[in-house]
Design a protein around this motif. Structure first.
Motif, short mmCIF file in Angstrom:
data_model
loop_
_atom_site.label_atom_id
_atom_site.label_comp_id
_atom_site.label_asym_id
_atom_site.label_seq_id
_atom_site.Cartn_x
_atom_site.Cartn_y
_atom_site.Cartn_z
N SER A 163 0.80 -1.22 0.00
CA SER A 163 0.00 0.00 0.00
C SER A 163 0.84 1.28 0.00
O SER A 163 0.29 2.37 -0.13
N GLY A 164 2.16 1.14 0.18
CA GLY A 164 3.03 2.32 0.17
C GLY A 164 3.53 2.73 1.55
O GLY A 164 4.22 3.75 1.68
N LYS A 165 3.23 1.95 2.58
CA LYS A 165 3.61 2.33 3.95
C LYS A 165 5.14 2.42 4.10
O LYS A 165 5.66 3.42 4.61
N THR A 166 5.84 1.38 3.67
CA THR A 166 7.30 1.38 3.80
C THR A 166 7.92 2.44 2.90
O THR A 166 8.91 3.08 3.28
N VAL B 272 10.19 6.37 14.91
CA VAL B 272 9.54 5.77 13.75
C VAL B 272 9.77 4.27 13.81
O VAL B 272 10.92 3.81 13.90
N LEU B 273 8.68 3.49 13.77
CA LEU B 273 8.79 2.04 13.90
C LEU B 273 8.05 1.37 12.75
O LEU B 273 6.88 1.65 12.50
N ASP B 274 8.75 0.46 12.06
CA ASP B 274 8.17 -0.25 10.92
C ASP B 274 7.93 -1.70 11.32
O ASP B 274 8.86 -2.49 11.41
N GLU B 275 6.68 -2.06 11.58
CA GLU B 275 6.28 -3.41 11.99
C GLU B 275 7.13 -3.93 13.16
O GLU B 275 7.73 -5.01 13.08
N PRO B 276 7.20 -3.20 14.27
CA PRO B 276 8.12 -3.56 15.35
C PRO B 276 7.71 -4.78 16.16
O PRO B 276 8.52 -5.31 16.92
N THR B 277 6.45 -5.23 16.05
CA THR B 277 6.01 -6.35 16.88
C THR B 277 6.09 -7.68 16.15
O THR B 277 5.65 -8.71 16.69
N VAL B 278 6.64 -7.70 14.94
CA VAL B 278 6.80 -8.96 14.22
C VAL B 278 7.73 -9.88 15.02
O VAL B 278 8.82 -9.48 15.42
N THR C 291 7.10 11.89 19.86
CA THR C 291 6.19 11.71 18.73
C THR C 291 6.44 10.34 18.13
O THR C 291 7.57 10.00 17.80
N ILE C 292 5.37 9.55 17.97
CA ILE C 292 5.52 8.16 17.52
C ILE C 292 4.75 7.94 16.23
O ILE C 292 3.56 8.25 16.14
N LEU C 293 5.45 7.41 15.23
CA LEU C 293 4.83 6.98 13.97
C LEU C 293 5.08 5.49 13.84
O LEU C 293 6.23 5.05 13.71
N LEU C 294 4.02 4.70 13.91
CA LEU C 294 4.13 3.25 13.96
C LEU C 294 3.43 2.62 12.75
O LEU C 294 2.22 2.79 12.56
N VAL C 295 4.19 1.91 11.91
CA VAL C 295 3.62 1.15 10.80
C VAL C 295 3.27 -0.24 11.31
O VAL C 295 4.09 -0.90 11.94
N THR C 296 2.04 -0.68 11.05
CA THR C 296 1.63 -1.97 11.59
C THR C 296 0.49 -2.58 10.77
O THR C 296 -0.28 -1.88 10.12
N HIS C 297 0.44 -3.92 10.81
CA HIS C 297 -0.73 -4.65 10.31
C HIS C 297 -1.68 -4.99 11.45
O HIS C 297 -2.80 -5.46 11.22
N ASP C 298 -1.23 -4.77 12.67
CA ASP C 298 -1.96 -5.23 13.85
C ASP C 298 -3.02 -4.22 14.25
O ASP C 298 -2.94 -3.57 15.29
N ILE C 299 -4.04 -4.08 13.41
CA ILE C 299 -5.06 -3.06 13.63
C ILE C 299 -5.77 -3.26 14.96
O ILE C 299 -6.03 -2.32 15.70
N GLY C 300 -6.08 -4.53 15.28
CA GLY C 300 -6.90 -4.81 16.46
C GLY C 300 -6.32 -4.28 17.75
O GLY C 300 -7.05 -3.83 18.63
N VAL C 301 -4.99 -4.32 17.87
CA VAL C 301 -4.35 -3.86 19.11
C VAL C 301 -4.02 -2.38 19.03
O VAL C 301 -4.27 -1.62 19.97
#
Length: 260
Positions: free
Chosen positions: A46-49, A168-174, A197-207
């Protein structure tokens, strides 16, 4: 007047090769203010990275502008204020001959230089950040011997040791198990209380929507940017349209889970 931490104006980026062009981002406009915790979500591809690479200056905008703290990206030179954790951090550790202490202290090289010795204040910073992430007992362990979750926390510590104002965190909980994911978000909330200031890229929408202040939903275009409450109120039909495939939101206790 205080500037937004990130201000993105009419940003577009297209990947090009000899055979074809692939649009990654189109006309992105986004503001993130000091102390905000923003989750950047969207499907794979989707262009996140790409957006993160543009924000960090790894690649240059083809159209539009990025400002950090009111400065154009090309003039921004305070990179010691920006901490970054890559989704590839876990793969770094395999066979690498360094202790946790050495890896975390290497996060100070942006401000101290490669050849400077670490002093008493640096060692205090090390101890403080290891304690914050509950990994003090790993200090002298070789990083190649750690689990995926432990390794990721080490790289988060490396990003935090320079006391950045932006993270800035890119999928940090993998690769992190559920218990440590909760601890991780607790750490982020502690940092938010300190106006990081935190910018977090994630697939983990639920949490993440239960922790972030705002959610930005990206799929080539920026389809949504609003509060976590507003995002939770989006219907499944609207989310499915943004993601490009059917989504079902399932509630488990007080968490929402997103699955295709």
């Amino acid at each position: 007047m205080e500037h937004p931490i990130f201000e993105i104006k009419n940003l577009s980026y297209t990947y090009k090769d000899k055979m074809e062009t692939t649009p990654a981002l189109r006309d992105i406009n986004l503001k993130i203010d000091k102390g905000d915790f923003v989750a950047l979500v969207g499907p794979n591809g989707s262009g996140k990275t790409t957006l993160i690479k543009l924000i960090l200056g790894v690649i240059k905008p083809q159209k539009g502008e990025i400002l950090i703290n009111g400065k154009s990206l090309k003039n921004f030179d305070a990179w010691q204020e920006v901490g970054y954790v890559s989704q590839k951090s876990n793969s770094f550790s395999k066979g690498f001959p360094a202790t946790v202490r050495e890896v975390v202290l290497s996060g100070l090289t942006k401000e101290k230089g490669l050849l400077r010795r670490f002093g008493k204040k640096d060692r205090k910073k090390l101890d403080d950040v290891l304690e914050l992430l509950n990994i003090s007992d790993l200090k002298e362990k070789n990083i190649s011997l750690l689990s995926g979750g432990q390794t990721q926390r080490v790289f988060i510590a490396r990003a935090l040791i320079s006391n950045p104002s932006i993270l800035v965190l890119d999928e940090p909980t993998v690769g992190i198990d559920a218990r440590h994911v909760k601890e991780f978000y607790d750490v982020l909330l502690t940092l938010k209380e300190k106006s990081v200031t935190i910018l977090l890229v994630t697939h983990d929408i639920g949490v993440v929507v239960d922790h972030a202040d705002e959610v930005a939903c990206l799929n080539e275009h920026l389809h949504f940017h609003g509060t976590n409450h507003e995002f939770k109120n989006l219907g499944e039909a609207e989310l499915s349209k943004i993601y490009g495939f059917p989504l079902q939101l399932v509630s488990h206790d007080h968490e929402r889970e997103c699955c295709s």
